[in-house]
Design a protein around this motif. Sequence first.
Motif, PDB file in Angstrom:
ATOM      1  N   GLU A 117       0.876  -0.709  -0.053  1.00 15.27           N
ATOM      2  CA  GLU A 117      -0.036  -0.237   0.558  1.00 15.27           C
ATOM      3  C   GLU A 117       0.854   1.201  -0.065  1.00 15.27           C
ATOM      4  OE1 GLU A 117      -2.227   0.733   3.771  1.00 15.27           O
ATOM      5  OE2 GLU A 117      -3.654   2.116   2.553  1.00 15.27           O
ATOM      6  N   LEU A 133      -9.355   2.956  -2.622  1.00 11.01           N
ATOM      7  CA  LEU A 133      -9.361   2.687  -3.855  1.00 11.01           C
ATOM      8  C   LEU A 133      -9.410   1.121  -3.757  1.00 11.01           C
ATOM      9  CD1 LEU A 133      -8.428   2.149  -7.083  1.00 11.01           C
ATOM     10  CD2 LEU A 133      -6.571   2.720  -6.351  1.00 11.01           C
ATOM     11  N   THR A 134     -10.164   0.400  -4.537  1.00 12.70           N
ATOM     12  CA  THR A 134     -10.224  -1.349  -3.890  1.00 12.70           C
ATOM     13  C   THR A 134      -9.217  -1.844  -5.409  1.00 12.70           C
ATOM     14  OG1 THR A 134     -11.813  -1.492  -2.239  1.00 12.70           O
ATOM     15  CG2 THR A 134     -11.585  -3.592  -3.425  1.00 12.70           C
ATOM     16  N   ILE A 141      -6.087   2.026   0.578  1.00 13.84           N
ATOM     17  CA  ILE A 141      -5.775   0.963  -0.953  1.00 13.84           C
ATOM     18  C   ILE A 141      -6.227   0.215  -0.380  1.00 13.84           C
ATOM     19  CG2 ILE A 141      -4.286   0.082  -2.832  1.00 13.84           C
ATOM     20  CD1 ILE A 141      -3.343   2.760  -2.788  1.00 13.84           C
TER      21      ILE A 141
END
Lengths: 331, 331
Positions: B9, B94-95, B127
């Motif tokens: 991440e 954000l995935t 993330i």
Amino acid sequence: MSDPCLPGEFEIIRRYFMQRQRDDAGIVLGQGDDCALLSPTPGCRLAVSVDTSLADVHFPLEAPAEAIGHRALAVNLSDLAAMGARPRWFVLALTLAEVDESWLADFAHGLYSLARQHDIALVGGDITRGRELSMTITVHGELPAEAGITRCGARPGDLLAVTGALGGAHGGLRAWFDGERSADNPLLDAYLRPRPRVDAGIALRDLVSAGLDISDGLLADLRHLCDGAGTGARLDAEAIPLAPGLVAALGADQALQAALGGGDDYQLLVALPPQNEAAARRALGGALHVIGHVTSEPGIQGVSLKSPGWQHFYNSASGSGAAPNGHGEHP
Amino acid sequence: MSDPCLPGEFEIIRRYFMQRQRDDAGIVLGQGDDCALLSPTPGCRLAVSVDTSLADVHFPLEAPAEAIGHRALAVNLSDLAAMGARPRWFVLALTLAEVDESWLADFAHGLYSLARQHDIALVGGDITRGRELSMTITVHGELPAEAGITRCGARPGDLLAVTGALGGAHGGLRAWFDGERSADNPLLDAYLRPRPRVDAGIALRDLVSAGLDISDGLLADLRHLCDGAGTGARLDAEAIPLAPGLVAALGADQALQAALGGGDDYQLLVALPPQNEAAARRALGGALHVIGHVTSEPGIQGVSLKSPGWQHFYNSASGSGAAPNGHGEHP
């Protein structure tokens, strides 16, 4: 097109997510328009953080819906606590894999109960249908202009202290995987319903030199604090407060490992000038645990993780984890 | 644990999401701590909106990554435009279903390019790794204390006007499903890279009695405007501006239907007191299209959708839609 028996987005919002807010919540316009309109407090700074909670990554899909709602907001409130900010408003983006009215009612109950405790108002949101359940919450808090706890102010000689017992959430996660579902298990409760330390953050914000919330585990988060200041740390293993019942559940060795590596406890870890220790203890009504001090040499001394496999998040515990799913890190 | 060849991440954030912001962006503390710390403009109100974009629901998973980044921010900026708010800050959750560095670089490029155009700064994010690609953006804008376009002020006799051509996004979506991928197709571009009308919203905010952005389709959004004020409307089908190339692509009848029902165009629809028409036209450099007026009788007269199946969102067009996935509705 849509199943007429299933409520649509507007109906879901009307039924479950339009509970009355306090008149003094600073909301000029709440849900129902293109944006919420808010009145920031003059002279204050705005603290903003966002976290996503994914089913079977950050929480078990089968967890009680009320706990899922509580937890999704709690991990975000904990970021406000870590800055010492006063919670004001949040928005919720909810992705549902199915529409289950009883689940939604329980989820909303858990969410609003915690929101009321911390005087934070739901002012907007978005509901979508997707393949997996997830929720992304953005929280907004306020701080006086010169206040705020950051990660980068620790100085050698500062005491390191935590605001409460550690390891409980990891003990609870292990209990969950062992099939334990009892609402009376305090470890399980610690995992499912973390208590963000909002009041502690506000009480400490003028007394500490640095701080953050323990979301990734004591050692991992301590490393962030050290990296932020170019320092090291020495911990006293005996001084680390362990969650009640943790030693009984895991044995002394594993209990300490859970406290060091387990994560998800959402207590605060602060660096504290020694002359502020008494004031900090008073500010927290005694609930301050000094566990070591900041050193000028890099590295963390005094304790170590026995297994590098300790991870705080659900998908590593369930064996499928590979990716960055830490909570509380704000890029 | 993690594949050492895949960035985690923090590394993803460092590489792609820490681009330099303007010095005057009001950011006391940006990415990297528990919260962003922001300085709201004294005397202004804060406009906040959140929208989730899901792959194969709100955009095609196979769309160019740069367009996905653009679009995810554009639909949120459009909510600020609809209020007449000046964009300030946003956070991104954000995935990712997989970590593809080239995709991430393109996504960030699309996101930042649009952000720079509108002077909005990325100040935080999260993330996570999940089963499907999605992004949730929360935008923050500012408005003078008494300003702001809402949905509820339309009065009988007000003119109804739009800020630009309609139907293009739906034409583009149909072209996409027909296999069209050309970057030169203006309809496809209208769908993939909508231009939020931020400047138009600011220019109109003191002149209109009500307004919103057209995300669900002209008729659906006009209904929101009428519901908000207890009014009706009469439209002149001939006056509705159609996207260039739409009639050639779909024929005149279907082109009008696309404009009425297609959605995703993100133009603004406003109710305008007749005495403000000239000023509004000047404020927009002429780009104002009067398409009808507000009536005291409920209902929408003058035009109608021929098929109730017209929906703006991807998953209905692809045949799998059932659920509430409209954009721009802010609960």
